[in-house]
Design an enzyme around this catalytic site. Structure first.
Site, PDB file in Angstrom:
ATOM      1  N   TYR A 178       0.836  -1.205   0.000  1.00 11.49           N
ATOM      2  CA  TYR A 178       0.000   0.000   0.000  1.00 11.49           C
ATOM      3  C   TYR A 178       0.871   1.255   0.000  1.00 11.49           C
ATOM      4  CZ  TYR A 178      -3.087   3.674   1.705  1.00 11.49           C
ATOM      5  OH  TYR A 178      -3.765   4.860   1.855  1.00 11.49           O
ATOM      6  N   GLU A 179       1.950   1.223   0.773  1.00  8.24           N
ATOM      7  CA  GLU A 179       2.839   2.379   0.870  1.00  8.24           C
ATOM      8  C   GLU A 179       3.852   2.448  -0.270  1.00  8.24           C
ATOM      9  OE1 GLU A 179       4.460   2.192   4.859  1.00  8.24           O
ATOM     10  OE2 GLU A 179       2.713   3.252   5.664  1.00  8.24           O
ATOM     11  N   VAL A 216      -4.951  -1.715   8.968  1.00  7.47           N
ATOM     12  CA  VAL A 216      -6.217  -2.437   8.881  1.00  7.47           C
ATOM     13  C   VAL A 216      -6.398  -2.818   7.417  1.00  7.47           C
ATOM     14  CG1 VAL A 216      -8.724  -2.299   9.180  1.00  7.47           C
ATOM     15  CG2 VAL A 216      -7.210  -1.163  10.824  1.00  7.47           C
ATOM     16  N   GLY A 270     -14.043   1.648  12.458  1.00 10.58           N
ATOM     17  CA  GLY A 270     -13.602   1.923  13.818  1.00 10.58           C
ATOM     18  C   GLY A 270     -12.461   1.048  14.307  1.00 10.58           C
ATOM     19  N   ILE A 271     -11.944   0.179  13.445  1.00  5.88           N
ATOM     20  CA  ILE A 271     -10.899  -0.754  13.871  1.00  5.88           C
ATOM     21  C   ILE A 271      -9.561  -0.029  14.045  1.00  5.88           C
ATOM     22  CG2 ILE A 271      -9.641  -2.858  13.262  1.00  5.88           C
ATOM     23  CD1 ILE A 271     -12.289  -3.688  11.735  1.00  5.88           C
ATOM     24  N   GLY A 272      -9.208   0.826  13.104  1.00  3.26           N
ATOM     25  CA  GLY A 272      -7.967   1.593  13.233  1.00  3.26           C
ATOM     26  C   GLY A 272      -7.995   2.488  14.455  1.00  3.26           C
ATOM     27  N   ASN A 310      -0.223  10.190   2.041  1.00  2.00           N
ATOM     28  CA  ASN A 310      -1.302   9.364   2.575  1.00  2.00           C
ATOM     29  C   ASN A 310      -2.347  10.240   3.272  1.00  2.00           C
ATOM     30  OD1 ASN A 310      -2.928   7.396   3.664  1.00  2.00           O
ATOM     31  ND2 ASN A 310      -1.234   6.174   4.488  1.00  2.00           N
ATOM     32  N   LYS A 311      -3.109  10.986   2.460  1.00  3.35           N
ATOM     33  CA  LYS A 311      -4.076  11.942   2.992  1.00  3.35           C
ATOM     34  C   LYS A 311      -5.139  11.305   3.872  1.00  3.35           C
ATOM     35  CE  LYS A 311      -6.562  16.113   1.934  1.00  3.35           C
ATOM     36  NZ  LYS A 311      -6.788  16.386   3.341  1.00  3.35           N
ATOM     37  N   TYR A 323      -5.379  10.828  11.588  1.00  3.50           N
ATOM     38  CA  TYR A 323      -4.544  11.139  12.749  1.00  3.50           C
ATOM     39  C   TYR A 323      -4.832  12.542  13.273  1.00  3.50           C
ATOM     40  CZ  TYR A 323      -1.880   6.965  11.476  1.00  3.50           C
ATOM     41  OH  TYR A 323      -1.496   5.687  11.181  1.00  3.50           O
TER      42      TYR A 323
END
Length: 169
Positions: A26-27, A95, A103-105, A132-133, A139
């Site tokens: 993903y990154e 996740v 809500g898991i993250g 990673n907007k 955050y």
């Protein structure tokens, strides 16, 4: 969505290794992953672990099409700030895509914060990629601040040959 958060154990290392690869893909940095399941087992579950982990699990009826019930994780370790004392560093928060927005993250991050506070920490540190907007927005919505923007700090690294060279007397 029904899920639970619990401390990781050595039997979770196979799934954590799988999700580390997923996160790296993903990154867009998959070629940098060198850690193996065995490394995780040794480094996280020895007498003096280098990291701690938590996993998010769903019941069997919500498992992925590949059969996974472990669908998220966070790795963290304790550190120290010369300005403010005890701190917790969250190395990874992940996740699986099909379980995001449930809500898991938030629950994983909240658990790391709880564990840090219980250990006497007064700050939670972590990094996020500048592109990673969705994660940046998440955050910030949790009360985090971007210290690169507000204080001008940059995350630095020395590894490989540079680390070997630096270590020479």
């Amino acid at each position: 969505m029904d899920f639970s958060i619990r401390a990781a154990n050595v039997e979770d290392c196979k799934d954590i290794a799988r999700m580390i690869v997923e996160l790296s893909e993903y990154e867009k940095v998959a070629e940098h992953v060198k850690v193996t399941q065995r490394d995780l087992e040794q480094d996280g579950f020895s007498k003096n672990p280098f990291f701690h982990g938590i996993v998010a699990e769903v019941p069997e009826q919500h498992k992925t099409k590949e059969g996974h019930t472990k669908i998220g994780y966070a790795l963290y370790f304790y550190s120290y700030s010369s300005w403010s004392g005890r701190a917790v560093y969250m190395e990874d928060l992940y996740v699986m895509p099909e379980f995001r927005g449930k809500g898991i993250g938030k629950a994983l991050m909240s658990k790391v914060a709880q564990l840090g506070l219980a250990a006497g920490c007064n700050q939670l540190n972590f990094t996020v990629l500048d592109w990673n907007k969705p994660s940046l927005d998440f955050y910030l919505s949790q009360g985090s601040v971007d210290v690169t923007a507000s204080m001008g700090y940059h995350c630095m690294r020395c590894d490989g040959e540079a680390l070997q060279h630096l270590a020479q007397p």
